[in-house]
Each structure stands twice: as structure tokens, then as C-alpha cells.
Design an enzyme around this catalytic site. Sequence first.
Site, PDB file in Angstrom:
ATOM      1  N   ASP A 193       4.546   0.408  -8.170  1.00  0.00           N
ATOM      2  CA  ASP A 193       4.252   1.239  -9.337  1.00  0.00           C
ATOM      3  C   ASP A 193       3.919   2.661  -8.912  1.00  0.00           C
ATOM      4  O   ASP A 193       3.407   3.445  -9.713  1.00  0.00           O
ATOM      5  CB  ASP A 193       3.105   0.640 -10.163  1.00  0.00           C
ATOM      6  CG  ASP A 193       1.785   0.602  -9.407  1.00  0.00           C
ATOM      7  OD1 ASP A 193       1.807   0.732  -8.161  1.00  0.00           O
ATOM      8  OD2 ASP A 193       0.736   0.439 -10.040  1.00  0.00           O
TER       9      ASP A 193
ATOM     10  N   ASP B 282       0.854  -1.194   0.000  1.00  0.00           N
ATOM     11  CA  ASP B 282       0.000   0.000   0.000  1.00  0.00           C
ATOM     12  C   ASP B 282       0.888   1.241   0.000  1.00  0.00           C
ATOM     13  O   ASP B 282       1.712   1.415   0.897  1.00  0.00           O
ATOM     14  CB  ASP B 282      -0.889  -0.006   1.243  1.00  0.00           C
ATOM     15  CG  ASP B 282      -2.034   0.988   1.159  1.00  0.00           C
ATOM     16  OD1 ASP B 282      -1.839   2.065   0.545  1.00  0.00           O
ATOM     17  OD2 ASP B 282      -3.112   0.707   1.696  1.00  0.00           O
TER      18      ASP B 282
END
Length: 249
Positions: free
Chosen positions: A187, A151
Amino acid sequence: MIRAKGEPRFPGGPAADPAGSHHERRIRSFQPRRSRVTTGQEDALQRLWPVWGLDIDGRRVLDLDEMFGGLPVVLEIGFGMGEATAQMAADDPATGILAVDVHTPGQGNLLGLAERNGLDNVRVANGDAIILLREMLAPHSLHGMRVYFPDPWPKKRHHKRRLIQPEFLTLAARRLAPGAVLHCATDWEPYAEQMLEVLGAHPDFENTVAGGGYAPRPAFRPLTRFEGQGLDKGHTVHDLLFRRVDREH
């Protein structure tokens, strides 16, 4: 039906809060998700959890040699639905994967994949990876660690919740054998930059990339559906591979 606190959602399955009140409350790097469990996932949880699952209760030190039949063990923190984990386990049956997550559908899905593909080198752990590292793993017992797409906690006020921090790296280093590799992938560009900064500054790790920087995606890390969707949207995925330094030599 109202369940008691910590009672499994499914008989014989993972506990709702395995560590309970035995350990301090602190800022956590993960967000428990309550989503629908399919019939197949529920069946896998009920049948296979007693065989291949474990709750992170912080009350014992795991014997990884016994658990994995002497295989070298890699810890994977956060496996989502488990497709990539199952593929890596199938591609490398000589390595054990201790896969940790709090997402019940993913736990059931990975157990089902392991059974269907005959993967006896996967174990699924439920709960807080910090408690697992700190309380339940012996020093230098891990031959690798994987943290794929954690996260990113994009809001600035939530950056303290990000997993890859100096304190986490110090704890991880205590459980990694000298020469073991910590492999991160994200990412989220700002998080990748933070990862590179804190890993590069930590005395227990060295970059496997000559001259520093990000690493090419290694062939053993599968391209997941989630990652493919991100790439289609123009996201850049960064891999970081840092080796545990043996400072005694």
C-alpha cells in the site's frame, strides 16, 4: 534470567538468532521486533514449534516433499500475525505454505491458528528469508512466492533495505519452478512503482497482466484488518503478479 546468544526465548521454541555467525552480516530488509507474547502464543510456541516450526540456520537443504507430504509449496515471506496465511491455507488445503517471519508473537499466533483450524499444510520458519532461499531450498522447488506488505523503508537512505530488488529476484527465480507466480502487494505507492519497475525489467519474470501494470486483487488473497484500515485512510493497495519464465524453451 540472561539467555545465551541464539537461545530460544521459550523452551523448545524458535531460536533468537538461528543462523548465528555462520553467514555474512549484510544489510537486512527486515527489522526484528521485540513485542509481548501472550500466554496463548507462548503455549503454542512451546508445544507446536517442534512439530510445525523450523529455524533458518542455513545448514541443510529442506526436503519439501517430505515436509508437506508431496504438496506443491508456496513460500510466504512476512506473515505478520498469520491470519491471512491461515485463511489461505484453509481455503486451499492442496497447497503447502512455508511461512517465514521473525516476529515471535506472530509465529505463536499462526501456530495456534493452524492447530485450532486443523491446518496441516502450514509450516512456520523463523529467520532470514534470504538465507532460507539461498542455502536451504533446492532449485525450482517452489510453486509460488508471496510477499505481502513488506517494510517499505520510506526514507530514501533506507531504500537499499527494500526486499524487492534485482538481486533478490534473481535468487527467487532460481528457487521457483517455471510458471510459478511471484505475488507482491503493497500500500506504499513509491514502493509499488519500484516493484513494477524491477520486476518488469527482470529477464526471469513476465507480468501476468496483459499490457503490463498492476493486477486486480486476486480472490485468494484475503483482505486483512491492517489492509482494511489502510483502505479506510484512503491508501491504494497494488498487487503485482509475475510469472517465472522458462528460458530454456
